[in-house]
Enzyme design. Structure first.
Site, PDB file in Angstrom:
ATOM      1  CG  ASP A  91      -2.147  -0.850   1.081  1.00 47.43           C
ATOM      2  OD1 ASP A  91      -2.370  -1.369  -0.031  1.00 47.43           O
ATOM      3  OD2 ASP A  91      -2.887  -1.013   2.066  1.00 47.43           O
ATOM      4  CG  ASP A 146       3.323  -6.551  10.942  1.00 49.65           C
ATOM      5  OD1 ASP A 146       2.488  -6.782  10.053  1.00 49.65           O
ATOM      6  OD2 ASP A 146       3.014  -6.186  12.094  1.00 49.65           O
ATOM      7  CG  ASP A 148       8.755  -4.863  12.487  1.00 50.57           C
ATOM      8  OD1 ASP A 148       7.808  -5.409  11.914  1.00 50.57           O
ATOM      9  OD2 ASP A 148       8.652  -4.355  13.624  1.00 50.57           O
ATOM     10  CG  ASP A 239      -3.806  -7.800  15.743  1.00 52.12           C
ATOM     11  OD1 ASP A 239      -4.624  -7.001  16.230  1.00 52.12           O
ATOM     12  OD2 ASP A 239      -2.580  -7.668  15.904  1.00 52.12           O
TER      13      ASP A 239
END
Length: 488
Positions: A91, A146, A148, A239
């Site tokens: 995105d 994610d 990281d 989540d």
């Protein structure tokens, strides 16, 4: 007026005490879990017939500094190539789009089944991206990371086998921290997250209470996502929302404490602030959205409802602590000016047991990572008081998030900037995503820093040091948050 202050102060102490009791029960569950041998049924991934198709989803938004590290790491994942696809759900609105496009092209040329999926707008934010990717996902199971996170190459081999049990909808792994010792801020974050991932997640899972998929480093059964109503962007913690909806549909979650998924902690306090705001507001939003449904469900036992209450209200503890802290100085003066309330203050001392419970619970989690030698115990004592001091320093910022969540105020999903730092030699101060700006909450935090400095002065003025340690922790915590927030 004095009586009203005492009543509110007592209610805050009582709420914290009940929360500590819930933590104590999770500790007992954790200790029992460590003695139990896991006899779960597992897929034999050496048998092609039993090896399911997996889709890995990587939701990204302006991740210039970490995307190359992420994609190269994911490309190392061990799994039959013909049964693995990777979706890069991008995105991004900055130059990282072209960087991702080039990286995906390179990886595709190696034979990897990887797609670069972009959208025209960020509708639904992360939840919207995951939902969009799910429409075309070929996998029976959906792993999510994610930007990281750096899963080990055998991560799928360690997690996928547990889905042989058709009742399991999610397998969640424990977060690790590649930059745990980078600074005091990262040490504090690691301390809190270790407690959650070691004691809370294991304790709830063993007790068959509701746990949560942590947004990353876990894998979903696609059928479970769809049966629970799919991803929704109406809370900031999509989540947690989907986790509760899935468990209300009687799906089981499997938590793997022994499978660690390394990740990077935010190194700038502004990044930690944005992450804390999203997590705390999202938890409050989920309490408002899901707890009433859970409470009305007659198939859910009372013990699970009790733990879900404190799970979803976990972030609201910041608001309770803030109230307790602000009232503690008037309480000090009430105590010294009204000897007739002496019996009450003797009784209130009982609530110190809450601190002892937290101390023991956090030590069990800390020792799981750092060992139980004497030096480690001394380090724990320092970190325990440092962590709670700084946590209280965040109480204004996080209380605002909690209030917005409970009151239904909507806000955008603000991503946490990533840095790609793991050692002191790595600098992050030129990160283009950092937004270090003065806010009203910092002004309030500064005022409270002065206020609790007055609380320390009052201890000497009244010759009453019963709350001096508490006020010292508040003074240190607010000072840390304020002065780290106004400088880079």
């Amino acid at each position: 007026m004095d009586l009203a202050i005492i009543i509110i102060y007592t209610l805050a102490l009582l709420f914290i005490f009940l929360y500590s009791i819930s933590q104590l029960q999770l500790l007992l569950n954790y200790l029992k879990a460590k003695k139990k041998v896991d006899a779960s049924e597992k897929f034999n991934l050496k048998n092609p017939v039993e090896t399911p198709f997996i889709t890995i989803q990587l939701p990204l938004y302006n991740e210039l500094y970490v995307v190359e590290r992420l994609l190269k790491n994911i490309a190392r994942i061990e799994y039959p190539a013909e049964k693995l696809e990777i979706q890069v759900l991008d995105d991004s609105t900055d130059e990282s789009v072209q960087k991702i496009k080039a990286l995906v092209k390179q990886l595709k040329e190696t034979g990897l089944d990887i797609q670069h999926i972009t959208r025209k707008n960020r509708s639904g934010f992360k939840a919207g991206a995951l939902k969009e990717g799910l429409k075309i996902a070929k996998g029976e199971f959906i792993a999510i990371f994610d930007s990281d996170f750096l899963p080990n190459k055998d991560w799928l081999l360690q997690t996928v086998p547990y889905f042989k049990n058709p009742k399991i909808g999610v397998v969640q792994t424990r977060w690790g921290h590649i930059n745990r010792d980078y600074s005091l801020l990262t040490k504090i974050q690691a301390f809190a997250l270790d407690f959650h991932f070691i004691l809370e997640q294991t304790g709830r899972n063993f007790g068959r209470h509701f746990i949560n998929f942590n947004g990353t480093a876990g894998i979903w059964r696609k059928e479970c996502i769809l049966d629970a109503g799919n991803w929704s962007g109406d809370t900031l913690t999509e989540d947690l929302d989907l986790s509760y909806r899935a468990q209300l549909k009687n799906w089981e979650f499997k938590y793997l404490e022994d499978v660690e998924t390394p990740a990077e902690l935010p190194v700038a306090i502004s990044a930690a602030r944005s992450q804390q705001f999203r997590w705390n507001k999202g938890a409050a939003e989920n309490f408002k959205k899901n707890f009433k449904k859970l409470l009305k469900d007659k198939t859910v036992p009372f013990s699970t409802k009790f733990h879900a209450f404190f799970h979803l209200l976990n972030s609201s503890m910041f608001l309770v602590i803030l109230v307790l802290a602000v009232l503690s100085i008037p309480i000090l003066f009430i105590k010294n000016n009204n000897p007739q309330f002496g019996w009450y203050f003797n009784l209130a001392a009982f609530f110190l047991v809450s601190t002892l419970i937290f101390f023991f619970c956090y030590y069990v989690a800390y020792s799981r990572i750092h060992g139980r030698d004497f030096k480690s115990f001394l380090n724990f004592i320092v970190l325990f008081f440092t962590f709670f001091s700084v946590a209280m320093g965040f109480s204004v910022h996080n209380s605002l998030a909690v209030l917005e969540g409970h009151l239904g105020k909507k806000s955008a999903f603000i991503r946490t900037p990533k840095f790609n730092v793991s050692s002191l030699n790595d600098s992050w101060k030129k990160n283009i995503y950092i937004q270090q700006k003065f806010s009203l909450s910092i002004a309030v935090e500064f005022s409270l820093w002065v206020y609790f400095g007055f609380g320390l002065y009052s201890a000497f003025m009244l010759n009453d040091f019963s709350l001096a340690i508490f006020h010292l922790m508040l003074f240190i915590g607010f000072g840390f948050v304020v002065f780290r927030s106004v400088r880079i």
